[in-house]
Design a protein around this motif. Structure first.
Motif, PDB file in Angstrom:
ATOM      1  N   ILE A 267       0.872  -1.163   0.000  1.00 32.69           N
ATOM      2  CA  ILE A 267       0.000   0.000   0.000  1.00 32.69           C
ATOM      3  C   ILE A 267       0.910   1.215   0.000  1.00 32.69           C
TER       4      ILE A 267
ATOM      5  N   GLN B   1      -3.461   0.459  -3.166  1.00 33.53           N
ATOM      6  CA  GLN B   1      -3.044  -0.922  -2.877  1.00 33.53           C
ATOM      7  C   GLN B   1      -2.641  -1.613  -4.172  1.00 33.53           C
TER       8      GLN B   1
ATOM      9  N   VAL C  51      -7.162   3.037  -2.130  1.00 31.61           N
ATOM     10  CA  VAL C  51      -7.650   2.770  -0.774  1.00 31.61           C
ATOM     11  C   VAL C  51      -8.252   4.045  -0.205  1.00 31.61           C
TER      12      VAL C  51
ATOM     13  N   ASP D 287      -8.277   5.291   5.965  1.00 30.55           N
ATOM     14  CA  ASP D 287      -8.817   4.184   5.164  1.00 30.55           C
ATOM     15  C   ASP D 287      -7.835   3.018   5.103  1.00 30.55           C
ATOM     16  N   VAL D 288      -6.545   3.338   5.025  1.00 35.62           N
ATOM     17  CA  VAL D 288      -5.510   2.287   5.034  1.00 35.62           C
ATOM     18  C   VAL D 288      -5.567   1.518   6.350  1.00 35.62           C
TER      19      VAL D 288
ATOM     20  N   GLN E 170      -8.058   1.153   8.340  1.00 38.44           N
ATOM     21  CA  GLN E 170      -9.280   0.338   8.351  1.00 38.44           C
ATOM     22  C   GLN E 170      -9.110  -0.914   7.495  1.00 38.44           C
ATOM     23  N   ARG E 171      -8.505  -0.757   6.330  1.00 36.19           N
ATOM     24  CA  ARG E 171      -8.275  -1.904   5.430  1.00 36.19           C
ATOM     25  C   ARG E 171      -7.357  -2.917   6.102  1.00 36.19           C
ATOM     26  N   CYS E 172      -6.300  -2.442   6.753  1.00 36.36           N
ATOM     27  CA  CYS E 172      -5.360  -3.358   7.410  1.00 36.36           C
ATOM     28  C   CYS E 172      -6.022  -4.090   8.578  1.00 36.36           C
TER      29      CYS E 172
ATOM     30  N   GLY F  78      -8.802  -6.523   7.038  1.00 32.00           N
ATOM     31  CA  GLY F  78      -8.222  -7.650   6.320  1.00 32.00           C
ATOM     32  C   GLY F  78      -7.191  -8.406   7.122  1.00 32.00           C
TER      33      GLY F  78
END
Length: 99
Positions: A63, A74, A83, A88-89, A91-93, A96
């Motif tokens: 990312i 990403q 992303v 937001d990064v 949250q994605r990490c 996921g």
């Protein structure tokens, strides 16, 4: 100059809480004088976070910050997707369970 900071987990999988705690501590700008005593001096040695390499399952993704669009992107094996912001990064990490 490029500076690498590595976080190593003590287990094969990290919990969402552990990932969130690490990301909360990870600054987007880092003064290396805070890490290395030998770099004392009046001028800060600031470096900006521009990419993170994440692992999940048997797979890695990158990312990275794209300064042209001012968003994080990403990069996966065969896909590239926006992303969004650093929030937001994170949250994605967390979602996921990217390590």
């Amino acid at each position: 100059a490029v500076v690498s900071v590595v976080a190593v987990w003590g287990a094969a999988e990290a919990s969402s809480e552990d990932i969130a705690a690490l990301l909360a501590l990870l600054p987007l700008s880092l003064d290396l004088r805070q890490l290395y005593a030998g770099l004392a001096g009046p001028a800060p040695r600031l470096y900006r976070l521009r990419a993170v390499v994440c692992f999940y399952g048997q797979h890695y993704v990158l990312i990275g910050y794209n300064p042209r669009i001012k968003l994080w992107v990403q990069y996966d094996d065969s896909s590239v997707r926006v992303v969004g912001t650093w929030s937001d990064v994170a949250q994605r990490c967390r979602g996921g369970r990217f390590q």
